[in-house]
Design a protein around this motif. Sequence first.
Motif, PDB file in Angstrom:
ATOM      1  N   LYS A 130      32.112 -19.639   2.780  1.00 48.30           N
ATOM      2  CA  LYS A 130      32.735 -20.592   1.854  1.00 48.30           C
ATOM      3  C   LYS A 130      33.913 -21.340   2.483  1.00 48.30           C
ATOM      4  N   GLY A 131      34.085 -21.152   3.798  1.00 48.70           N
ATOM      5  CA  GLY A 131      35.112 -21.919   4.497  1.00 48.70           C
ATOM      6  C   GLY A 131      36.415 -21.200   4.753  1.00 48.70           C
ATOM      7  N   TYR A 132      36.514 -19.907   4.380  1.00 52.31           N
ATOM      8  CA  TYR A 132      37.735 -19.147   4.625  1.00 52.31           C
ATOM      9  C   TYR A 132      37.539 -18.326   5.906  1.00 52.31           C
ATOM     10  N   GLY A 133      37.591 -19.027   7.029  1.00 47.95           N
ATOM     11  CA  GLY A 133      37.194 -18.403   8.299  1.00 47.95           C
ATOM     12  C   GLY A 133      38.330 -17.996   9.207  1.00 47.95           C
ATOM     13  N   SER A 134      39.383 -17.394   8.667  1.00 50.85           N
ATOM     14  CA  SER A 134      40.475 -16.917   9.505  1.00 50.85           C
ATOM     15  C   SER A 134      41.287 -15.882   8.741  1.00 50.85           C
ATOM     16  N   ILE A 135      42.103 -15.124   9.471  1.00 52.34           N
ATOM     17  CA  ILE A 135      42.959 -14.132   8.820  1.00 52.34           C
ATOM     18  C   ILE A 135      43.954 -14.815   7.897  1.00 52.34           C
ATOM     19  N   GLU A 136      44.543 -15.935   8.363  1.00 53.22           N
ATOM     20  CA  GLU A 136      45.570 -16.590   7.554  1.00 53.22           C
ATOM     21  C   GLU A 136      45.029 -17.108   6.229  1.00 53.22           C
ATOM     22  N   CYS A 137      43.709 -17.371   6.172  1.00 48.55           N
ATOM     23  CA  CYS A 137      43.108 -17.819   4.912  1.00 48.55           C
ATOM     24  C   CYS A 137      43.269 -16.773   3.806  1.00 48.55           C
ATOM     25  N   LEU A 138      43.295 -15.496   4.202  1.00 49.20           N
ATOM     26  CA  LEU A 138      43.450 -14.426   3.214  1.00 49.20           C
ATOM     27  C   LEU A 138      44.770 -14.547   2.472  1.00 49.20           C
ATOM     28  N   TYR A 139      45.791 -15.071   3.157  1.00 46.66           N
ATOM     29  CA  TYR A 139      47.133 -15.150   2.577  1.00 46.66           C
ATOM     30  C   TYR A 139      47.411 -16.489   1.916  1.00 46.66           C
ATOM     31  N   GLN A 140      46.430 -17.362   1.913  1.00 43.13           N
ATOM     32  CA  GLN A 140      46.616 -18.679   1.313  1.00 43.13           C
ATOM     33  C   GLN A 140      46.041 -18.791  -0.097  1.00 43.13           C
ATOM     34  N   PHE A 141      45.452 -17.689  -0.595  1.00 41.07           N
ATOM     35  CA  PHE A 141      45.001 -17.665  -1.987  1.00 41.07           C
ATOM     36  C   PHE A 141      46.232 -17.569  -2.880  1.00 41.07           C
ATOM     37  N   LYS A 142      46.368 -18.485  -3.829  1.00 40.48           N
ATOM     38  CA  LYS A 142      47.574 -18.559  -4.649  1.00 40.48           C
ATOM     39  C   LYS A 142      47.603 -17.532  -5.771  1.00 40.48           C
ATOM     40  N   ASP A 143      46.421 -17.052  -6.170  1.00 38.09           N
ATOM     41  CA  ASP A 143      46.386 -16.098  -7.281  1.00 38.09           C
ATOM     42  C   ASP A 143      45.091 -15.305  -7.221  1.00 38.09           C
ATOM     43  N   PRO A 144      44.996 -14.195  -7.979  1.00 39.93           N
ATOM     44  CA  PRO A 144      43.787 -13.356  -7.977  1.00 39.93           C
ATOM     45  C   PRO A 144      42.548 -14.078  -8.472  1.00 39.93           C
ATOM     46  N   VAL A 145      42.731 -15.036  -9.385  1.00 45.60           N
ATOM     47  CA  VAL A 145      41.577 -15.746  -9.945  1.00 45.60           C
ATOM     48  C   VAL A 145      40.877 -16.574  -8.872  1.00 45.60           C
ATOM     49  N   THR A 146      41.659 -17.258  -8.036  1.00 46.39           N
ATOM     50  CA  THR A 146      41.084 -18.080  -6.969  1.00 46.39           C
ATOM     51  C   THR A 146      40.327 -17.211  -5.970  1.00 46.39           C
ATOM     52  N   LEU A 147      40.919 -16.065  -5.617  1.00 41.93           N
ATOM     53  CA  LEU A 147      40.248 -15.150  -4.697  1.00 41.93           C
ATOM     54  C   LEU A 147      39.004 -14.558  -5.338  1.00 41.93           C
ATOM     55  N   GLY A 148      39.102 -14.197  -6.612  1.00 40.50           N
ATOM     56  CA  GLY A 148      37.948 -13.651  -7.325  1.00 40.50           C
ATOM     57  C   GLY A 148      36.786 -14.624  -7.378  1.00 40.50           C
TER      58      GLY A 148
ATOM     59  N   ALA B  83      36.179 -16.864  -5.094  1.00 42.35           N
ATOM     60  CA  ALA B  83      35.642 -16.970  -3.733  1.00 42.35           C
ATOM     61  C   ALA B  83      34.720 -15.810  -3.391  1.00 42.35           C
ATOM     62  N   ILE B  84      34.985 -14.632  -3.965  1.00 45.80           N
ATOM     63  CA  ILE B  84      34.153 -13.463  -3.655  1.00 45.80           C
ATOM     64  C   ILE B  84      33.208 -13.109  -4.806  1.00 45.80           C
ATOM     65  N   ASP B  85      33.165 -13.988  -5.819  1.00 41.58           N
ATOM     66  CA  ASP B  85      32.261 -13.815  -6.962  1.00 41.58           C
ATOM     67  C   ASP B  85      32.511 -12.520  -7.728  1.00 41.58           C
ATOM     68  N   SER B  86      33.768 -12.118  -7.814  1.00 41.48           N
ATOM     69  CA  SER B  86      34.115 -10.925  -8.591  1.00 41.48           C
ATOM     70  C   SER B  86      35.589 -10.988  -8.960  1.00 41.48           C
ATOM     71  N   TYR B  87      35.866 -11.275 -10.217  1.00 43.92           N
ATOM     72  CA  TYR B  87      37.246 -11.369 -10.653  1.00 43.92           C
ATOM     73  C   TYR B  87      37.928 -10.001 -10.696  1.00 43.92           C
ATOM     74  N   VAL B  88      37.154  -8.961 -10.950  1.00 46.11           N
ATOM     75  CA  VAL B  88      37.712  -7.605 -10.987  1.00 46.11           C
ATOM     76  C   VAL B  88      38.182  -7.192  -9.590  1.00 46.11           C
ATOM     77  N   LEU B  89      37.293  -7.360  -8.593  1.00 46.87           N
ATOM     78  CA  LEU B  89      37.660  -7.039  -7.218  1.00 46.87           C
ATOM     79  C   LEU B  89      38.717  -8.007  -6.692  1.00 46.87           C
ATOM     80  N   GLY B  90      38.661  -9.241  -7.178  1.00 46.64           N
ATOM     81  CA  GLY B  90      39.621 -10.242  -6.728  1.00 46.64           C
ATOM     82  C   GLY B  90      41.047  -9.815  -6.984  1.00 46.64           C
ATOM     83  N   LYS B  91      41.305  -9.225  -8.139  1.00 44.94           N
ATOM     84  CA  LYS B  91      42.657  -8.777  -8.483  1.00 44.94           C
ATOM     85  C   LYS B  91      43.100  -7.646  -7.561  1.00 44.94           C
TER      86      LYS B  91
END
Length: 236
Positions: A90-108, A110-118
């Motif tokens: 989905k285009g998050y191809g680096s370590i620093e991308c992990l720290y650029q998610f602004k909130d759990p919802v956005t990360l959830g 990206a990984i198709d799981s809001y529960v795991l996202g949090k």
Amino acid sequence: WVGNDVNVVRSGEVVPKVLGNANKVMSGKKIERPAKCPSCGAATVEDGPRQVCPNSLMCPAQIAGVIENWCKKRDILGLGPAMIQQLIDKGYGSIECLYQFKDPVTLGKAIDSYVLGKKVYEEIQRSRKCTLSDFVGSVGIEGLGRRECEMLVGHGVDTLKSLLGVQVTDLLKLQGYQKTKAVKLVDGLRHCAQMLRELAEELEIEAPPKATSSKLASVIVCFTGCRPTKDEEQQF
């Protein structure tokens, strides 16, 4: 050669080491080194006994490996290989991308799981605070793990700027460094310099503790004697 008999011994009491062929005549099928990387298609190069892909910053398999290694070293739980590959796709191809998610919802999302996202988001935020040794030693630069980085910090290479500026001649002055090892470590730092700088912007790198002066700092103390037996220890 596949199917050829070889003589093997235990090296270091654990790792099998091939001494050589057991037969004078080669048999079986010769092992051909892959000419292209199966992940990105780049032409491979020989690195001693290994055949490696030099396209480390663009090769999908190596990018996934770097992120996996970081998550393992920094104890980021919940982010396994399948989920990491999903982020890369989905285009998050680096370590620093992990720290650029602004909130759990956005990360959830990206990984198709809001529960795991949090849960994963909380793990990532917790890992922001680290020492220079934890940071650089977790990136995956060959020959530069956390212990090696701690040793360099102990010798005054205690900032990212000074670490990226270290020269082969500097390392050769330290115990345990031969030219081959020093060159490989410096090349690895140069190769990852931009990535290290960008990732450092996302982290809270703690300054190393200042060394305190002591009257015993340069004193060498030697203890002599013998260890008591088990029977003598039990008497106490």
